[in-house]
Scaffold this active site. Structure first.
Site, PDB file in Angstrom:
ATOM      1  N   THR A  45       0.811  -1.215   0.000  1.00 53.78           N
ATOM      2  CA  THR A  45       0.000   0.000   0.000  1.00 53.78           C
ATOM      3  C   THR A  45       0.847   1.269   0.000  1.00 53.78           C
ATOM      4  OG1 THR A  45      -0.143  -0.087   2.411  1.00 53.78           O
ATOM      5  CG2 THR A  45      -1.949  -1.116   1.167  1.00 53.78           C
ATOM      6  N   CYS A  46       2.156   1.129   0.019  1.00 53.25           N
ATOM      7  CA  CYS A  46       3.066   2.275   0.068  1.00 53.25           C
ATOM      8  C   CYS A  46       3.296   2.821  -1.349  1.00 53.25           C
ATOM      9  CB  CYS A  46       4.390   1.835   0.693  1.00 53.25           C
ATOM     10  SG  CYS A  46       5.698   3.064   0.621  1.00 53.25           S
TER      11      CYS A  46
END
Length: 114
Positions: free
Chosen positions: A9-10
């Protein structure tokens, strides 16, 4: 084989992954949240990156820690915290064998060859 350590999710990890793909470099992705962080893996990273460089003091996880824990921080405590909370590790990490690169900015991987 190149290994990219990060979290799916980064946004910065996604940019790093795209940069490696654009260069056609073979690599595998290790999601620190989904795939986990073993003591052996952390020690491998710490052999190549100083503990305080690896510790992400800008993360949400860091901000949520007790102030007493933060105040008493040393290398051993930092290692223990990273094992308990893998999101405390700066990311992405690019393990190219002999060294590990911390973080990513556009152009950082331009010198890598497949």
């Amino acid at each position: 084989m190149i290994t990219l350590y990060g979290i799916k999710t980064c946004d910065t990890c996604r940019k790093a992954r795209k940069a490696l793909q654009a260069q056609g470099l073979p690599f595998k992705v290790h999601d620190l949240r989904d795939d986990g962080l073993s003591a052996a893996l952390l020690d491998h990273l710490l052999e190549r990156v100083p503990v305080m460089t690896l510790l992400n003091k800008r993360s949400t996880t860091w901000r949520q820690l007790n102030e007493t824990v933060k105040a008493g921080l040393d290398a051993h405590t930092a290692r223990t915290l990273m094992l308990e909370h893998p999101t405390l590790i700066k990311r992405p990490l690019l393990d190219i064998g002999e060294r590990v690169r911390v973080g990513y900015r556009d152009g950082d991987y331009d010198d890598l060859t497949g």
